[in-house]
Design an enzyme around this catalytic site. Structure first.
Site, PDB file in Angstrom:
ATOM      1  CG  ASP A 134       6.933  -0.225   6.366  1.00  0.00           C
ATOM      2  OD1 ASP A 134       7.889  -0.500   5.639  1.00  0.00           O
ATOM      3  OD2 ASP A 134       5.782  -0.020   5.959  1.00  0.00           O
ATOM      4  CE  LYS A 143      12.048   8.473   5.391  1.00  0.00           C
ATOM      5  NZ  LYS A 143      11.151   9.531   5.760  1.00  0.00           N
ATOM      6  N   GLY A 191      -0.647   0.260  10.659  1.00  0.00           N
ATOM      7  CA  GLY A 191      -2.017   0.680  10.362  1.00  0.00           C
ATOM      8  C   GLY A 191      -2.669  -0.209   9.332  1.00  0.00           C
ATOM      9  CB  ALA A 216      -2.769   6.277  12.261  1.00  0.00           C
ATOM     10  CG  MET A 255       2.737  10.581   6.769  1.00  0.00           C
ATOM     11  SD  MET A 255       2.938   9.944   5.096  1.00  0.00           S
ATOM     12  CE  MET A 255       1.275  10.006   4.464  1.00  0.00           C
TER      13      MET A 255
HETATM   14  N1  SAH Z   1      -0.840   2.894   6.792  1.00  0.00           N
HETATM   15  C1  SAH Z   1      -0.750   3.689   7.985  1.00  0.00           C
HETATM   16  C2  SAH Z   1      -0.329   5.111   7.703  1.00  0.00           C
HETATM   17  C3  SAH Z   1       1.050   5.245   7.181  1.00  0.00           C
HETATM   18  S1  SAH Z   1       1.525   6.913   6.952  1.00  0.00           S
HETATM   19  C4  SAH Z   1      -2.106   3.651   8.712  1.00  0.00           C
HETATM   20  O1  SAH Z   1      -3.087   3.199   8.127  1.00  0.00           O
HETATM   21  O2  SAH Z   1      -2.165   4.081   9.851  1.00  0.00           O
HETATM   22  C5  SAH Z   1       2.367   7.266   8.427  1.00  0.00           C
HETATM   23  C6  SAH Z   1       1.565   8.191   9.313  1.00  0.00           C
HETATM   24  O3  SAH Z   1       0.562   7.467  10.005  1.00  0.00           O
HETATM   25  C7  SAH Z   1       2.362   8.848  10.404  1.00  0.00           C
HETATM   26  O4  SAH Z   1       3.068   9.967   9.922  1.00  0.00           O
HETATM   27  C8  SAH Z   1       1.287   9.259  11.350  1.00  0.00           C
HETATM   28  O5  SAH Z   1       0.609  10.400  10.895  1.00  0.00           O
HETATM   29  C9  SAH Z   1       0.316   8.096  11.244  1.00  0.00           C
HETATM   30  N2  SAH Z   1       0.491   7.097  12.310  1.00  0.00           N
HETATM   31  C10 SAH Z   1       0.763   5.802  12.166  1.00  0.00           C
HETATM   32  N3  SAH Z   1       0.780   5.168  13.348  1.00  0.00           N
HETATM   33  C11 SAH Z   1       0.516   6.100  14.264  1.00  0.00           C
HETATM   34  C12 SAH Z   1       0.375   6.071  15.687  1.00  0.00           C
HETATM   35  N4  SAH Z   1       0.546   4.961  16.389  1.00  0.00           N
HETATM   36  N5  SAH Z   1       0.070   7.233  16.319  1.00  0.00           N
HETATM   37  C13 SAH Z   1      -0.100   8.373  15.638  1.00  0.00           C
HETATM   38  N6  SAH Z   1       0.012   8.438  14.295  1.00  0.00           N
HETATM   39  C14 SAH Z   1       0.309   7.319  13.623  1.00  0.00           C
END
Ligand code: SAH
Length: 466
Positions: free
Chosen positions: A249, A271, A303, A333, A384
């Site tokens: 992704d 995307k 994440g 995250a 998000m």
């Molecule tokens: N599965 C991912 C989340 C996916 S949704 C996880 O567990 O982290 C996507 C959202 O994750 C983004 O819009 C943002 O809010 C957050 N996100 C992911 N990586 C990030 C990062 N390095 N710094 C800040 N926010 C992050």
């Protein structure tokens, strides 16, 4: 080569250990793990060492060392701080050709101990020839981190079925090809995943068939963490390095992608520039097709795959198609940004619970349950939510959250571009307007944000903090 590495069978053999302190204890533990029968001679014997001797039918001699004790010994070790005594032990042993080790004194050794990675029956010994034990230990920890502990069980499984493989394939070459496939394939992966019985059944079937070709592949749904590759798990890294195909992704960082197997097919499914993501249905189909073609597919997600990652949906489809899969958690995250932003998500004085909430709103109308977010002493983390920041803040205030509640935005957490701003519900929109932090970003709401000013430790923090 300064020293020849050899592996010594010490089971039921007598070993003399001169010295009864800490160092002797460490060596005694190691020697008894290898099944040696120990005789320890010293004026004083550490109680733990005495206990170990008792447990392993060893002998403790409280008194002076003398050369007669060498009789019938396979190895001798000296671990005392009495230099002349160490030298005497060395000379006596050399005189009767018994290998001798004086701890931390290479000139008085005819053999030395390597740094050991123990995945019995697989054992790795690393030596710097006495030049730099620290370097050998650093190398050891690198290996420790790369070799799953379950290698032991894999070694045992192979040992159990070795004879059957020998009987099945007459030529050495056939056996080698077979074992290479088995040990790089699903049997090994099943053992690493703790499915030993399945692994054994599959191996038996492969022996019967005379082939370890993969007919169906497997999918590994892997959490790639927030971006910093140091935050990958050992397991994630191992599977990434075995992948035939990687589907990833937008959130997976370039540094993490770099660590995938060089000749894996890398397929981007996030995307596109025109903002159209590959539809979920197509991603599911790609996973299924590649796995059915016998490939090892890594589905890499930013994440943790089970937190706002649609990981569950992909697995449901795989399950329905009968494709085997594994899931590897990643650092989500919220965890990563809170730790790298110096904002503990819970704290005895501020918050006893934490809630992860999606900030994505359908048709930009607030369909979130704000009422349950206004209770004090909890931390709310919005994923998000950067684009809906204003609506989120309004929603919270309208439902009764005090306007001076603290709030932080952590953008591009854990990367060198990480930025953090803090403010209150009624100032944050303006602060963000000035700061223009970029996605991905998470929003942390709650009194724990107060700790940021003291605990921030990573990267540079923003001066806009309000
Ligand atoms: N599965 C991912 C989340 C996916 S949704 C996880 O567990 O982290 C996507 C959202 O994750 C983004 O819009 C943002 O809010 C957050 N996100 C992911 N990586 C990030 C990062 N390095 N710094 C800040 N926010 C992050």
């Amino acid at each position: 080569m300064e020293y020849l590495p050899l592996f010594f069978d010490l089971k039921q053999r007598d070993v003399l250990l001169v010295g009864g302190g800490d160092v002797a204890l460490r060596k005694a533990r190691l020697l008894s793990r290898a099944g040696a029968r120990l005789t320890v001679v010293s004026h004083a014997i550490d109680p733990e060492l005495a206990e170990l001797l008792e447990q392993h039918q060893g002998e403790a001699i409280l008194g002076d060392y003398h050369a007669d004790l060498l009789q019938g010994k396979t190895l001798v070790l000296a671990a005392t701080d009495d230099e002349p005594l160490n030298e005497r032990v060395h000379h006596d042993a050399v005189a009767v050709n018994i290998p001798v080790n004086v701890v931390d004194n290479p000139p008085l050794c005819t053999f030395i101990f390597p740094a050991i990675v123990d995945r019995s029956p697989i054992v790795i010994g690393i030596s710097s020839g006495g030049q730099s034990p620290v370097l050998a230990r650093i190398l050891r920890s690198k290996l420790e981190s790369q070799i799953p502990v379950s290698f032991s069980r894999l070694g045992q499984l192979v040992g159990r079925l070795r004879d059957q493989v020998k009987a099945r394939f007459s030529s050495v070459n056939e056996r080698r090809v077979f074992w290479e496939k088995v040990l790089n394939g699903q049997v090994a992966e099943k053992v690493f995943a703790g499915r030993d019985a399945e692994a054994e059944a599959l191996l038996l079937e492969q022996i019967k068939e005379g082939s370890a070709e993969n007919h169906t592949g497997e999918v590994y749904l892997v959490g790639a963490g927030p971006g910093d590759p140091d935050l990958l798990t050992f397991k994630a890294l191992r599977l990434m390095q075995q992948a035939d195909v990687v589907l990833y992704d937008r959130l997976v960082s370039d540094e993490v992608l770099e660590l995938c197997r060089r000749d894996a097919d890398m397929i981007y499914v996030g995307k596109k520039r025109d903002n159209h993501a590959v539809p979920q249905h197509d991603i599911n189909q790609l996973l299924i097709d590649h796995a059915k073609a016998g490939r090892r597919v890594v589905r890499l997600k930013g994440g943790d795959p089970f937190i706002f990652g649609r990981g569950g949906e992909e697995l449901e489809q795989l399950k329905a198609a009968g494709i085997p899969f594994q899931v590897v958690p990643g650092i989500t995250a919220a965890s990563a940004c809170s730790t790298y932003g110096g904002i503990p998500l819970t704290h005895r004085n501020y918050a006893q619970s934490v809630k992860f909430v999606t900030g994505q709103l359908k048709n930009r109308t607030t369909d979130l349950n704000f009422a349950e977010m206004i209770t004090p002493n909890q931390t709310i983390v919005f994923y998000m939510g950067l684009h809906t920041l204003e609506l989120l803040v309004q929603g919270l205030i309208q439902h009764g959250k005090p306007a001076n509640t603290l709030i932080a935005i952590v953008s591009q957490g854990t990367s060198t571009e990480q930025r953090v701003i803090t403010g209150t519900l009624d100032t944050i929109v303006e602060l963000q307007h000035q700061a223009q932090l970029e996605a991905p970003a998470i929003i942390i709401v709650g009194e724990v944000v107060a700790l940021h000013s003291q605990l921030s430790w990573f990267g540079s923090t923003d001066l806009l903090a309000g």
